[in-house]
Every structure is written in C-alpha cells, then in structure tokens.
Design a protein around this motif. Sequence first.
Motif, PDB file in Angstrom:
ATOM      1  N   ALA A 125      -6.712  -1.391  -4.708  1.00 54.54           N
ATOM      2  CA  ALA A 125      -7.699  -2.438  -4.413  1.00 54.54           C
ATOM      3  C   ALA A 125      -7.167  -3.751  -4.985  1.00 54.54           C
ATOM      4  O   ALA A 125      -6.564  -3.750  -6.055  1.00 54.54           O
ATOM      5  CB  ALA A 125      -9.047  -2.094  -5.040  1.00 54.54           C
TER       6      ALA A 125
ATOM      7  N   ASP B 125     -11.507 -12.136  -7.183  1.00 53.61           N
ATOM      8  CA  ASP B 125     -10.996 -10.858  -7.678  1.00 53.61           C
ATOM      9  C   ASP B 125      -9.936 -11.040  -8.757  1.00 53.61           C
ATOM     10  O   ASP B 125      -9.831 -10.221  -9.672  1.00 53.61           O
ATOM     11  CB  ASP B 125     -10.450 -10.013  -6.513  1.00 53.61           C
ATOM     12  CG  ASP B 125     -11.524  -9.130  -5.882  1.00 53.61           C
ATOM     13  OD1 ASP B 125     -12.409  -8.661  -6.622  1.00 53.61           O
ATOM     14  OD2 ASP B 125     -11.479  -8.895  -4.657  1.00 53.61           O
TER      15      ASP B 125
ATOM     16  N   ASP C 281       0.841  -1.188   0.000  1.00 55.21           N
ATOM     17  CA  ASP C 281       0.000   0.000   0.000  1.00 55.21           C
ATOM     18  C   ASP C 281       0.883   1.247   0.000  1.00 55.21           C
ATOM     19  O   ASP C 281       0.641   2.213  -0.738  1.00 55.21           O
ATOM     20  CB  ASP C 281      -0.926  -0.003   1.228  1.00 55.21           C
ATOM     21  CG  ASP C 281      -2.129   0.900   1.045  1.00 55.21           C
ATOM     22  OD1 ASP C 281      -1.937   2.125   1.004  1.00 55.21           O
ATOM     23  OD2 ASP C 281      -3.256   0.392   0.932  1.00 55.21           O
TER      24      ASP C 281
ATOM     25  N   ALA D  43     -10.930  -7.607   0.083  1.00 53.17           N
ATOM     26  CA  ALA D  43     -10.764  -6.727   1.244  1.00 53.17           C
ATOM     27  C   ALA D  43     -11.758  -7.095   2.344  1.00 53.17           C
ATOM     28  O   ALA D  43     -11.384  -7.213   3.515  1.00 53.17           O
ATOM     29  CB  ALA D  43     -10.928  -5.264   0.829  1.00 53.17           C
TER      30      ALA D  43
ATOM     31  N   ARG E 258      -6.068  -3.279   1.334  1.00 50.54           N
ATOM     32  CA  ARG E 258      -6.204  -2.678  -0.003  1.00 50.54           C
ATOM     33  C   ARG E 258      -5.206  -3.279  -0.991  1.00 50.54           C
ATOM     34  O   ARG E 258      -5.428  -3.238  -2.204  1.00 50.54           O
ATOM     35  CB  ARG E 258      -5.989  -1.171   0.068  1.00 50.54           C
ATOM     36  CG  ARG E 258      -6.871  -0.483   1.108  1.00 50.54           C
ATOM     37  CD  ARG E 258      -6.931   1.007   0.912  1.00 50.54           C
ATOM     38  NE  ARG E 258      -5.631   1.638   0.786  1.00 50.54           N
ATOM     39  CZ  ARG E 258      -5.456   2.936   0.513  1.00 50.54           C
ATOM     40  NH1 ARG E 258      -6.514   3.708   0.330  1.00 50.54           N
ATOM     41  NH2 ARG E 258      -4.252   3.455   0.423  1.00 50.54           N
TER      42      ARG E 258
ATOM     43  N   LYS F  14     -13.293  -0.088  -9.951  1.00 46.49           N
ATOM     44  CA  LYS F  14     -12.466  -0.457  -8.796  1.00 46.49           C
ATOM     45  C   LYS F  14     -12.954   0.259  -7.556  1.00 46.49           C
ATOM     46  O   LYS F  14     -13.309   1.429  -7.628  1.00 46.49           O
ATOM     47  CB  LYS F  14     -11.022  -0.024  -9.067  1.00 46.49           C
ATOM     48  CG  LYS F  14     -10.096  -0.181  -7.893  1.00 46.49           C
ATOM     49  CD  LYS F  14      -9.221   1.052  -7.644  1.00 46.49           C
ATOM     50  CE  LYS F  14     -10.042   2.186  -7.069  1.00 46.49           C
ATOM     51  NZ  LYS F  14      -9.267   3.332  -6.629  1.00 46.49           N
ATOM     52  N   THR F  15     -13.014  -0.383  -6.452  1.00 44.26           N
ATOM     53  CA  THR F  15     -13.052   0.194  -5.110  1.00 44.26           C
ATOM     54  C   THR F  15     -13.459  -0.863  -4.106  1.00 44.26           C
ATOM     55  O   THR F  15     -14.489  -1.523  -4.276  1.00 44.26           O
ATOM     56  CB  THR F  15     -13.977   1.412  -4.955  1.00 44.26           C
ATOM     57  OG1 THR F  15     -14.159   1.644  -3.559  1.00 44.26           O
ATOM     58  CG2 THR F  15     -15.343   1.219  -5.553  1.00 44.26           C
ATOM     59  N   ILE F  16     -12.649  -1.001  -3.077  1.00 41.33           N
ATOM     60  CA  ILE F  16     -12.979  -1.973  -2.038  1.00 41.33           C
ATOM     61  C   ILE F  16     -14.308  -1.620  -1.374  1.00 41.33           C
ATOM     62  O   ILE F  16     -14.990  -2.501  -0.870  1.00 41.33           O
ATOM     63  CB  ILE F  16     -11.872  -2.093  -0.968  1.00 41.33           C
ATOM     64  CG1 ILE F  16     -11.615  -0.785  -0.238  1.00 41.33           C
ATOM     65  CG2 ILE F  16     -10.577  -2.618  -1.569  1.00 41.33           C
ATOM     66  CD1 ILE F  16     -10.803  -0.957   1.054  1.00 41.33           C
TER      67      ILE F  16
ATOM     68  N   GLY G  88     -12.011  -5.727  -5.806  1.00 40.86           N
ATOM     69  CA  GLY G  88     -11.262  -5.512  -4.570  1.00 40.86           C
ATOM     70  C   GLY G  88     -12.124  -5.704  -3.334  1.00 40.86           C
ATOM     71  O   GLY G  88     -11.620  -6.058  -2.263  1.00 40.86           O
ATOM     72  N   PHE G  89     -13.441  -5.487  -3.487  1.00 37.42           N
ATOM     73  CA  PHE G  89     -14.350  -5.644  -2.349  1.00 37.42           C
ATOM     74  C   PHE G  89     -14.295  -7.060  -1.794  1.00 37.42           C
ATOM     75  O   PHE G  89     -14.213  -7.267  -0.585  1.00 37.42           O
ATOM     76  CB  PHE G  89     -15.779  -5.301  -2.783  1.00 37.42           C
ATOM     77  CG  PHE G  89     -16.841  -5.640  -1.772  1.00 37.42           C
ATOM     78  CD1 PHE G  89     -16.981  -4.901  -0.609  1.00 37.42           C
ATOM     79  CD2 PHE G  89     -17.712  -6.709  -1.985  1.00 37.42           C
ATOM     80  CE1 PHE G  89     -17.966  -5.215   0.332  1.00 37.42           C
ATOM     81  CE2 PHE G  89     -18.697  -7.025  -1.054  1.00 37.42           C
ATOM     82  CZ  PHE G  89     -18.823  -6.277   0.108  1.00 37.42           C
TER      83      PHE G  89
END
Lengths: 585, 585
Positions: B122, B467, A275, B261, B459, B241-243, B257-258
């Motif tokens: 992510a 994923d 990260d 994560a 992340r 993209k986004t957790i 990424g969700f």
Amino acid sequence: MAPKLSVSPVTTALNAPAHAPATVLSEVYTSKPLSDVAAEHRNLSALQRARLQYNPRYNPVLADPAAVVLQQGQPTTAAFDQDHIAKLFPNLYGQPSLSFAKHVPSHFEPKTVGVVLSGGPAPGGHNVICGMFDFVSNLNPNSKLLGFRNGPDGLLNAEYVLLDADTVALYRNQGGFHMIGSGRTKIETPAQFDAVRNTVEQLDLDALVIVGGDDSNSNAMKIAEHFKQHQLKCCVNGAPKTIDNDLRNAQVQVSFGFDTAAKSYAESIASLAFDAVSARKAYHFVRVMGRSASHIALECALQTHPNLCFIGEEVKHNSTTLLDVVRTVVDLIQQRSLQGKNYGVIVLPEGLVEFMPDVEALIAELNEILAHAERSLSRQQITEKLNPRNAELFRNLPDAIANQLMLERDPHGNVQVAKIEAERLLIGMVSSRLAMLKKEGLYKGKFSGVPHYLGYEARCAMPSNFDANYTYGLGRVAAALCCNGKTGYIATLSNLTKPAEEWVPAGFPLTMMMNIERRHGKDSAVIKKMLVDLQGAPFTDFALKRESWKLNDEYRSPGTTQFWGPTADVVSMSLQLEASVTANQ
Amino acid sequence: MAPKLSVSPVTTALNAPAHAPATVLSEVYTSKPLSDVAAEHRNLSALQRARLQYNPRYNPVLADPAAVVLQQGQPTTAAFDQDHIAKLFPNLYGQPSLSFAKHVPSHFEPKTVGVVLSGGPAPGGHNVICGMFDFVSNLNPNSKLLGFRNGPDGLLNAEYVLLDADTVALYRNQGGFHMIGSGRTKIETPAQFDAVRNTVEQLDLDALVIVGGDDSNSNAMKIAEHFKQHQLKCCVNGAPKTIDNDLRNAQVQVSFGFDTAAKSYAESIASLAFDAVSARKAYHFVRVMGRSASHIALECALQTHPNLCFIGEEVKHNSTTLLDVVRTVVDLIQQRSLQGKNYGVIVLPEGLVEFMPDVEALIAELNEILAHAERSLSRQQITEKLNPRNAELFRNLPDAIANQLMLERDPHGNVQVAKIEAERLLIGMVSSRLAMLKKEGLYKGKFSGVPHYLGYEARCAMPSNFDANYTYGLGRVAAALCCNGKTGYIATLSNLTKPAEEWVPAGFPLTMMMNIERRHGKDSAVIKKMLVDLQGAPFTDFALKRESWKLNDEYRSPGTTQFWGPTADVVSMSLQLEASVTANQ
C-alpha cells in the motif's frame, strides 16, 4: 482570459440523416445547450478548477494575432511518390512552407472558423480549440468559432455549436474531447464531399481546422483540394493528434497526446513493477496502446525499465514468431526463478501478434477454412484441416483465444486478429510451457501471470504541461494559418525540448508528408506513418540497456503527471533522445 | 535528513527452511547487498529524486524523540466479545489508551527495533520505515533498525537487513514495499511462534513493528501476548495498512494507502468517463479492488460521478441478485440510448458477485455436483443436474465464465468465485439481454462493453502528500510506543482533515478493536473489518446524488495525484465526509 464572443445557443440542422447534405440550414433551432455551464462548473474537482487557471506558454511571435505574418519558404514536394501526389492535388501541390514573424498589427475583418475533432481522443484536444478561440477572438472580437459535433459527422450534417467564451473557459487545460465530441467517419464519397461543401457554404466559413491523426489529416488535405477546385474561400488546415505518436516526420516533431498518455501508462507500469518486486509472486503482462507503431511501448520501457518489452517493428523486422516470443519469455522466467525471482513485468505493444509471421499464416489459413465451412467446426476438426505448422500453433493456443478466433468474426467473416488480447494469449502459452518444463524438472519456480491492458485510461487524461502548451500553441498556429488565407497546411511547433516560449511555429503543406498506399484496392494519397526506427536514438538506447533489465530489477517510476513543482515540464524520453541526436548532427 | 546509522551488510540466516526456527543465527553471512545504492540512484526518475527531498509534516509533539512522553488514559475493553477476548489475552487485555505529550528530554539507551511489512503493498509503507528510522536514530544514534525480509517469513527465518541511513534515504516518499519486501505468511502454529521468539531473542530485539491490515495486526497482538507470556522484553506494535480502508474503527480514522490508491483509480475512471462521452461508442465496466468492503468503489464514485456504481454492502443488504444487477444495467443502457447516449461508465467493487444470493446458491450447488462427479461433465449435463433457479442462472452465464467455473478449482476442489471477472461477466450477460430486447424492438441502441480491472496498478504508487505524511507520522508514533516499552498497541493519528502538524498521535490497545470470528472452524480473536455503513456520510452522500448521474453526464476528474500546487493536500472525500459528521456531532 480571452474576450467574450457573442453568446449563442447550440445550433444544429434539423435531424439531418447521417452523411446526407444538410439542406435545411436555414431552419436551425435551439436545442438544449451544449453544456449547462453552471452545472458543469459544480462538477469540477479542485484540480480541474486549478488547471482552468493555467496559462499555456507560447512563443511571443504568436501573441498578437493581428501582428502575425507568415513568411513563405521554398516550394515543397512530397517525401514519396511525388508525381502521383502532385496529380492528386493539382490545385495545392507544391505550396511553400511557412514560418512565423511579427510585424506591425494590421486590421482583420472578423473570421468564421470551424473546428472538428477526429478519431480517438488524445490529451490536449480542448486546448487546440482554446488556442484557436483566443487567436480568432483577439484578432477581431466579432469572429466566430464553430465546433462541429462528434467529428466529421458534424460537418456532414451541419451539426455544430457556436463556441462562446464561457463554454471554452470550462475546458481550458482539461482532458477529453467532450466539449464538442469526436468521431471516426471518413469523408470519401462524392456525396460526402458535397455535403461538407454545402455546410461550409451555408455557414459562410472562412476556414476549417481538422484535428486528427494521419488519416484525418490526409482527409483534411483532400477537402482542402476539393474546396480549392470548387473555388470556395474556405481554408482547411490540420493539427497533428494521436497518442500513438506515429503522425510524425521531418516537419512534425511529435503528435499531441503522446506525452501525457505515455506518462500515464508508464506510471501504471512502474507501479506494477514495484508491486511485482514487493509482493514477489506474480508476472504482470502489460499490453499498451499502439497498434501500427510501438512508440508508446518503447517510451514506457525507457521510463520504467521492465524485465522485457517487445517492439512490434523489431518483431516484424526479425520475423519473430509467436513461439519465439513465448520461448523468450519462458527463458526469462526460468533464469529469474534460479535467482529466487518468481515475479516481473513484461510490456507488449497492442499490435504485437499482428506482426508475427506464424500468426499471420495461421489466420490466413483459418480464414480460408472458416469461409468454406458449411457448418460450424470443432477445434479438433479445424486443427485437422490446418497444415502441420499452423496446426501446431493452433493446438498451442489457450482455449479462450482459440474459441474467440473460431467464433468471433468481423462483418466480412474474417477472424479478428486485432481482438486477440496478447497479454492473455502469452500468459496461457507461457503457463503451459512452464508446466511442461516443470514435469521435466527444468523449472522449479511458481508462475502466476496477471494480464493488463492500458489504453482507454489515458486518452482523455488531463494534458501534461507539455501537451497543454503544445496543443494551445498548435491551436494558435492553426488559427493563424486560417486567418491568413492558407490552406492545405498542418500546424507545427518545433524545438520542443526548449522552453515553450522558444518553440518555433510553422506551417507545412500536408502533401509534403504523403505517400501513395493501397487502400480498399485503390491507390490513395495518405500521410506516411512513422514507425519505430530500429536505428533511431530511442530504440538504440533501449537496445543498449534492456539486457541489464532482464535479471536485475532496475525498475524506475516516472510518477504521476505533475502540473506544478520541479518535474512539471519534463518531456518524454523519446523526444529528448531524438532531439539530442538532431542537436549533435 | 536523519543521522547516519552504522553501515552494515545484509544479514541473513543461512538458508533456513521456511517456517522453521532459525537456530543458526550466529552463522550469519554477508550476501549481496539489499540494493546497490549507486545503481538504485541511477535508476531514479526526476520525480522520484524530487520526492526524496520531501520532508513529511508531523505534529511537533513527535519532533524530539527523547522528549516524547506517553500519557495513560482509561483502561480499555474490546468493542465486542469482551470476555472471550480478555481470556485470549490474559497478559495484555485492558491496557489504557495512550496520548502523546512533550516533556524535558531524557536519555535513552540505544534500541534495536525490527519492522515487518505484511500483506499486499500500500502506498506509504516505506515512509513508516523512514519515520521509525528517524525516530530511533534521533533517540540514540546507536539504535538499530532491522528490516525483516519478505514479510513474516523474514521473522520466521531470521532473514533481515540492518537498515542504514543511505538505504533508507533511497526510499523516502517512494511507492512500493520493495525496500524489504512483503509477504502473506501467518504466524499461527506453536512452532511458528517459537521460531519468531527465537529470532527476536537471538537478535536481542527491544521491539517489533508489524505494518499490515486487520489480519496482520491481529497477528501482531497474538505475538505481543505470546512474548509477554514468555517474559520477553520485546514489544510488538502495529500500524494500520490497507488500500481497502477496512481496518478502521473508533480509533483508526483511515488505513494508509487508501488515499493514494483511491485517487489513482478515480483518475483512471474519470479518464474512461471522458473517453466514453468523447468517443460516444462504448460502456466501460470498471472493477476496482476491495473484496470485503466497497470503500474504494464508493470513494471513486464520489470522485468521478459514474453513471452507475454498485456497493457490495448494499447488494448484500438488499439481497440483490446477479439478474437484478443485469436488469439495472440494461435499464440504464436502454434509457440512455433513448437520449442518443450509447456510452457510459459503470463501477463495480471487486467482491460484487460474492455478495449475491443467486450466485451463492449456484456456487454451492455447483460445488456439490462437481465434488460428486465421477467424470468431467459438459455444461449441458451440469445444467440438467442443477435445480431450476440455479440452472437458469448457469444457462445465462457467458461461456468464458461458465467454463472457468467448471474447469478452474481451488486446492480444495471448490469453484473459484473470487476469480470471476465481474466486469466481463456483466458485459456478457448485459450484451445477451440487449440482443434479445433488440429482436423484440425494445432497444435500438448499439452496445459495446469494455472491461477494466483496476487493482495492482495503485498498490505501489508513489504516496500522496497525505499518505506520505500519515505513514511517516505513524512510523514515528509506532517507534515512540516501542521505545517507551509499550506492547500490543496500534499506532494512530487522528484529526486528519486538519494540517498534518495538528494531527493527534495516540496508541490504542489492539484488543479494543477485536471481536471473535469463526476461522477454519475455530473461534479466533480478530480485528473487526469496517464495511461501508449504509447510514454513514459517504454512502448517504452517494445515494443522494447517484440518480442524477445516471442519465446526465456529470463526470468529474480528480486528476493525477499532485505533490505540489494548490491541490497537493486535498484528502479523500470519504474522510472529509466522515470528519464533517464527527465535527457536527
């Protein structure tokens, strides 16, 4: 799967007050069951269910309990303070070490064996119980395994459950200590020893296994000696638990839970490192568990290659001060910022600040001042009372930490150095120092520090294959010691970098690993903690590589613990490095 | 493994100042390589190496890039504010949706395609790039994939690397965004749009893929429109993209990424829960990422069954105050203590306090007071200036939080509500309230609260099989859109609870998911965030079960993410629950 023991309701003494002898054992009653098996099963995830099916691997010598024979080695001594320890354990000192062999099976009468989980949880505790259960019930299906509730309190108050096959089946290879609970009570006073003896006599226990760290195993030895002295038949043996991995010595190659916990922390640290280099805007300061010993920090560093990792034992050895550490971190940040890298990862062991001479001096003087203060003092007033060196450090502390030291005191009125969140302390001090350097034009980067503490997240993680095999094997070894009338031993397995079928079971007298330490103003026989050896293979390997990690980003991810696939049986680097040295000797 | 593209050194513009048009592209120079491939490989763990060998699974329709044909569906509109959005995108509004089919392969000229990673990392980002690389290089081995460095800055400053097969091979199925880095710069000003256009023209890009969240994909649409307006050949398409999983709508089933994560956080929460019930002495307060939307908290609750979990959207809907939340927690602790349970786990979404009307009111008045204060005010002085309601709340805040609100201000001088560590805030307030109840004899338990924040740890975790497959597939879909001259689309895959080979690829105009929102005092076309639907299947399931989790300990552990074995392909509960509703409709 093990044969089913007689199913039985939970049995507890009638609300016996804590620490008092349980005199009402005949009035046992049926309370709510330990766990509603059907309900528990409903709440299991797919992975939990899959892990219930995993068969731990172990040495075939342990396979048929009735055929296990314990062979005596040479009489033993203690590693330190032999005479003193011999005096403290007149009945049990000097017993021989024990190795395992397989003979023709004999007949064994049913055994009643108790088990206690003591201290902080560690991955694999449930498998010790499963290993014991399978062993004693295979030995004789009428054997009984009693799980004492919530640690030593269960022994004192005779609160226990009879563990049946259905219950045990729910916890195979699962994380946590919640099958029977754990606790931190120490058995110290004569009344406590009497209470334990009373419980054991009333329950007609043949043996007791205490699963715990150095303190709990030291306690197990004292109970074993006490029982022997009072001519009880009950054997008492221990199993080596602690994620910190400091219950270790010539006999114990690793303490259980370390493998899983260190893997878990290392996986988080690696993710933070990636990260850092992906987002390129923050330094992650990660404190990991391990108060007395920095084995976890060291293993995590070997696994992940952080830019910096402090080792408590090295800090202590070099008398490194807090201001030194701040300087080291600031230097790193300055150097990296010249490369355009305003990010990184820094690992700290939990006990870091406790090893620092300047912090120690400040705390000592603070304790003096606060003890004699008639009213509450402001930070300014305290600073004026401190000697100049301590005052400078105190002035440099971030507000939150200074306030915490001033306001939060332990029951003895002492400043709580153990409560200092070292990652926040360092971020605060580093940030102030960098701001000064920026004013002077000596630092042009942008600093953002993010604090992390990794501890409780892994103590109850699902055990790795290594820990699942290791603890299940330890359970079988401990049960074998118990069922063969051995007392005052610790169960061990060695040769741990080989396949689990080749691990070598043994029993060693607990007195072998003891020394004399001052505790509460009295000499006490305790197992000596293994600290990080600055000449040892893991530290040497780390010391060799760490310079390169500072400026280069050589981050490495061990990934999440795998239970299947090509990496499922990879063991900790510390263990591999130590074993390679032993192999080369 | 993909065919090897021409190996090339790193190429960057000569120290172009940030955000300025890169006019010196001809003077490119060879700097240090992006990564020293040999060195990187040396630092890979066994699991990282094993994962390099994983072949993501995808729909056979995507297998031969030259045979992919995009079939046009009906023209589309926006879900909200159609006229306004149509006006903002005169060149691209209303394009048809696109489905994928397989025809006889055609010949394709080599393509030059760029990729940008935008916003917070992510799990799976690297696989989007791998999917794109394999697709374009399979299409024509002379194709080029350029990775722009550190997010949109790389586009502005023409800092990029030509991604060759050796480099890409090091990042297959690996966590992080560090192959090319990420960044948060927004392309907003005319000068920025000119700079991007300049980069794209100079590099003769055929297409650009922006991998990001709602903001970054909204930005991608604006760049696509800008290019179309200026008659550039360069296509611009996005990947979701986004957790936080809030870039989601009728077209996008989940944002990548969700899955990974949420699994990582849930595993930690479960371990904390088992720690709570094993050690029986602490309440763990766990804040998880997800500022605007509580999807992560909700998924974690479904996975782990904590004693309490707050959902930001419900708090907002019910106008729940901070004092309400404190009361709810205190009630729980009182009730559990009557059962002898002085432990538990409480989950909070990151944005929790921002949804509370009393906190909002306090912050608003604090901002007023602090803005007009001529000198620094003490907490007492501020409290006296506040209206009685706000004063009461301010008085009740723990010292550390009150100090933070008073002292730490953002660049606009505003109190930083987003910086409040809600878990520490709650522990402080709950602790004070319980101390009062204890004095009144209404609470007899012992309270110890341990704060946790789970965010950065996941992340950059190694992507789950889900994923890994999802992002690799999205990369191939995005590349297919690009290579077929489509612009202003988002790459999607649906049917995600089925095996990956059955996932349905598609392209949807980004305008379909946009609405108009006020940003910095101006109307702006942005993708509408998907918040937790209080009528939706995941929340409904949670609401049905949560009462039972309060007093009973029904903790459940999803375990660490597995890449092999029977559970390796289990998808998130949220996705399963949503899909089951769709299936039943």
